[in-house]
Write a protein that holds these residues in place. Structure first.
Motif, PDB file in Angstrom:
ATOM      1  N   ASN A   9      51.524 -56.027  -8.881  1.00 20.42           N
ATOM      2  CA  ASN A   9      51.321 -55.151 -10.032  1.00 20.42           C
ATOM      3  C   ASN A   9      51.594 -53.716  -9.640  1.00 20.42           C
ATOM      4  O   ASN A   9      51.921 -53.425  -8.499  1.00 20.42           O
ATOM      5  CB  ASN A   9      49.923 -55.335 -10.627  1.00 20.42           C
ATOM      6  N   GLN A 322      62.865 -63.719 -19.492  1.00 24.57           N
ATOM      7  CA  GLN A 322      61.688 -64.166 -20.250  1.00 24.57           C
ATOM      8  C   GLN A 322      60.807 -65.081 -19.384  1.00 24.57           C
ATOM      9  O   GLN A 322      59.593 -64.930 -19.294  1.00 24.57           O
ATOM     10  CB  GLN A 322      62.149 -64.897 -21.515  1.00 24.57           C
ATOM     11  N   ARG A 325      59.079 -63.275 -16.439  1.00 25.60           N
ATOM     12  CA  ARG A 325      57.927 -62.424 -16.752  1.00 25.60           C
ATOM     13  C   ARG A 325      56.741 -63.243 -17.236  1.00 25.60           C
ATOM     14  O   ARG A 325      55.615 -63.060 -16.791  1.00 25.60           O
ATOM     15  CB  ARG A 325      58.303 -61.387 -17.819  1.00 25.60           C
ATOM     16  N   GLU A 326      56.999 -64.183 -18.140  1.00 24.18           N
ATOM     17  CA  GLU A 326      55.860 -64.885 -18.763  1.00 24.18           C
ATOM     18  C   GLU A 326      55.668 -66.311 -18.242  1.00 24.18           C
ATOM     19  O   GLU A 326      54.679 -66.957 -18.565  1.00 24.18           O
ATOM     20  CB  GLU A 326      56.029 -64.882 -20.290  1.00 24.18           C
ATOM     21  N   SER A 329      53.727 -67.863 -12.054  1.00 17.97           N
ATOM     22  CA  SER A 329      53.883 -66.891 -10.956  1.00 17.97           C
ATOM     23  C   SER A 329      54.291 -67.633  -9.691  1.00 17.97           C
ATOM     24  O   SER A 329      53.561 -67.647  -8.699  1.00 17.97           O
ATOM     25  CB  SER A 329      52.569 -66.136 -10.738  1.00 17.97           C
ATOM     26  N   ALA A 379      58.620 -54.302 -15.560  1.00 22.47           N
ATOM     27  CA  ALA A 379      58.080 -55.291 -16.502  1.00 22.47           C
ATOM     28  C   ALA A 379      57.568 -56.510 -15.740  1.00 22.47           C
ATOM     29  O   ALA A 379      56.506 -57.063 -16.060  1.00 22.47           O
ATOM     30  CB  ALA A 379      59.160 -55.694 -17.503  1.00 22.47           C
ATOM     31  N   LEU A 380      58.294 -56.932 -14.716  1.00 22.65           N
ATOM     32  CA  LEU A 380      57.841 -58.079 -13.924  1.00 22.65           C
ATOM     33  C   LEU A 380      56.579 -57.719 -13.152  1.00 22.65           C
ATOM     34  O   LEU A 380      55.607 -58.492 -13.115  1.00 22.65           O
ATOM     35  CB  LEU A 380      58.933 -58.521 -12.945  1.00 22.65           C
ATOM     36  N   GLN A 382      54.336 -55.531 -13.776  1.00 21.61           N
ATOM     37  CA  GLN A 382      53.173 -55.425 -14.677  1.00 21.61           C
ATOM     38  C   GLN A 382      52.577 -56.778 -15.000  1.00 21.61           C
ATOM     39  O   GLN A 382      51.393 -56.919 -15.229  1.00 21.61           O
ATOM     40  CB  GLN A 382      53.603 -54.755 -15.986  1.00 21.61           C
ATOM     41  N   ALA A 383      53.447 -57.785 -15.019  1.00 25.42           N
ATOM     42  CA  ALA A 383      52.964 -59.132 -15.346  1.00 25.42           C
ATOM     43  C   ALA A 383      52.550 -59.892 -14.080  1.00 25.42           C
ATOM     44  O   ALA A 383      52.335 -61.096 -14.127  1.00 25.42           O
ATOM     45  CB  ALA A 383      54.069 -59.900 -16.087  1.00 25.42           C
ATOM     46  N   GLY A 384      52.478 -59.193 -12.965  1.00 25.58           N
ATOM     47  CA  GLY A 384      52.054 -59.839 -11.727  1.00 25.58           C
ATOM     48  C   GLY A 384      53.148 -60.641 -11.056  1.00 25.58           C
ATOM     49  O   GLY A 384      52.871 -61.518 -10.242  1.00 25.58           O
ATOM     50  N   GLN A 385      54.403 -60.358 -11.406  1.00 22.53           N
ATOM     51  CA  GLN A 385      55.512 -61.115 -10.828  1.00 22.53           C
ATOM     52  C   GLN A 385      56.123 -60.315  -9.690  1.00 22.53           C
ATOM     53  O   GLN A 385      56.609 -59.206  -9.877  1.00 22.53           O
ATOM     54  CB  GLN A 385      56.567 -61.422 -11.902  1.00 22.53           C
TER      55      GLN A 385
END
Ligand SMILES: O=P(O)(O)OC[C@H]1O[C@](O)(CO)[C@@H](O)[C@@H]1O
Length: 459
Positions: A9, A322, A325-326, A329, A379-380, A382-385
């Motif tokens: 993050n 997509q 990111r979602e 992990s 963006a990745l 932020q999503a924990g990627q």
């Protein structure tokens, strides 16, 4: 070449752009620095012993074969328009990567070309092979058949086709138009080339296909295609020198650590995503390097290896991101960024009546490309990627040579950390043997019978 890491993050992103969360950076580095250096030293010691059967690729940047390659390239330049490279995997992807990155992006369409057009045949697709030969002029075409083992089915099939085509169209002189790059001793191709009188170049026995881009395998197609091969090797030598630095100053060791820890943490997928169309085949070359080197049985049982996924930005932003990111992990995403494109290409002033498009007015394409990369990386993150970015100042031969050697050294270190042999590929060999059996090659009767017994239709 530089790199930044942007981990799980954004919370812990430091001022130098090094993200730390998830891996607890730099503590992870502190914790593993001596292990990394020991892995590096083990590789270098094996290499220095001169006895290691696999580590010859570390010497390739010293350019032992350079003179021979340049002499051959000079001999053929001007006389030919096209080079057809026959090879597969490591005998094809390195040259394809280098030429796609370094030639004019539309070199093949140029009216006045500074060097040969190079075509890579790396599949047994008869439509493509014969389709290519239909449009080439046999009198002005060179063929470089490349096979380390000198036996690979796909390459031998393409060789037979091209030889017959040359024989049919140019007659006796066909042998002058074929160059064989292969092991100095082993395989069918070496004695065949000697009998036929082809020019030959070596693939050193201690260099595996996926590590051979800086041998004659990659250098001859690159040189004939007009690439500055000396600069390519110079860049690779810089990576070799950088590899000797301590872990705290060594991006090769640090990225090896990130990759290894990602795998240990269950991130089983490695997405490799250059933001550059010119670097699109780097993803293919890297995928083979990573998969064949690290997908192995563990010595004590179990399996190793993270699965490489080939991607290119921004194109695959609009097809894969997509999921990255979602989705789960279970990935590490490696971006490759180019700081400065060769051309100062800009988007023209936008539509006067569409003020919402004004943000694009006069924007350099390079800025837009890198904005997309940074946006995606954020963006990745932020999503924990997990992701990190390798940066090239520009795409030139020296930077590319550095990056190729960087990635080979990094892969070797990860292999060492995993405790496996990163340089063989027993799992692929079985498929080759069974193909021989199915195709009725002499000497493979036993495998043929085993396949029949297993219910496979063999006739
Ligand atoms: O250069 P060769 O021996 O034809 O092999 C081609 C490719 O086939 C492989 O052995 C796998 O099938 C790769 O490791 C290698 O790069």
């Amino acid at each position: 070449m530089t790199y930044t890491r942007r981990m799980v993050n954004l919370k812990n992103v430091t001022s130098d752009g090094v993200g730390t969360a998830g891996l607890d950076w730099p503590n992870a580095l502190e914790q593993h620095a001596s292990r990394l250096e020991a892995a590096r030293d083990a590789i270098l010691q094996r290499h220095a012993s001169g006895q290691d059967p696999y580590l010859g690729w570390i010497d390739l940047p010293d350019g032992e074969v350079l003179g021979e390659v340049q002499a051959l390239a000079a001999q053929y330049a001007g006389e030919f328009d096209d080079l057809v490279v026959l090879g597969i995997g490591g005998s094809s992807l390195g040259g394809l990567t280098v030429l796609t990155a370094l030639q004019h992006p539309y070199h093949n369409l140029m009216r006045e070309r500074p060097a040969l057009r190079v075509h890579f045949i790396d599949n047994v697709d008869g439509d493509v092979i014969t389709g290519l030969l239909e449009v080439l002029d046999p009198a002005r075409t060179l063929v470089n058949v490349i096979s380390k083992s000198g036996t690979t089915t796909e390459t031998m099939a393409a060789y037979l086709t091209c030889k017959a085509w040359l024989q049919q169209h140019v007659g006796e002189g066909y042998a002058r138009q074929i160059i064989a790059t292969t092991d100095p001793q082993k395989g069918i191709l070496r004695p065949l080339a000697q009998r036929e009188g082809y020019a030959t170049l070596p693939v050193p026995p201690n260099v595996g296909g996926r590590f051979s881009v800086l041998s004659a395998v990659g250098l001859l197609p690159a040189a004939l295609g007009g690439v500055d091969v000396e600069a390519l090797l110079r860049g690779a030598r810089r990576a070799n020198e950088a590899f000797r630095a301590g872990a705290h100053d060594n991006a090769i060791l640090q990225t090896a650590l990130v990759n290894w820890l990602a795998g240990e943490a269950g991130r089983n997928i490695l997405v490799f995503m250059p933001y550059s169309t010119r670097l699109r085949y780097l993803s293919d070359w890297f995928a083979q390097l990573w998969a064949e080197s690290l997908g192995k049985h563990k010595p004590g049982g179990g399996h190793t290896g993270t699965t490489p996924v080939k991607a290119v930005g921004t194109t695959d932003q609009h097809s894969q991101v997509q999921l990255y990111r979602e989705g789960p992990s279970d990935k590490l995403v490696v971006f490759v960024r180019v700081d400065a494109p060769d051309r100062d290409a800009r988007i023209p002033n936008a539509e006067p009546n569409e003020p919402e498009m004004n943000y694009l007015a006069d924007a350099p394409y390079g800025r837009l490309m890198n904005a997309e990369l940074v946006a995606t990386a954020h963006a990745l993150a932020q999503a924990g990627q997990m992701n990190y970015t390798l940066s090239l100042e520009r795409i030139d031969a020296e930077q590319l040579g550095h990056l190729l050697q960087f990635l080979m050294l990094q892969t070797a270190v990860v292999g060492e950390l995993l405790g496996i042999n990163a340089f063989d590929q027993p799992g692929v060999e079985l498929g080759k043997v069974l193909t021989y059996a199915l195709m009725g090659r002499p000497g493979f009767d036993q495998q043929r019978e085993e396949l029949r017994a297993a219910g496979v239709q063999v006739d």
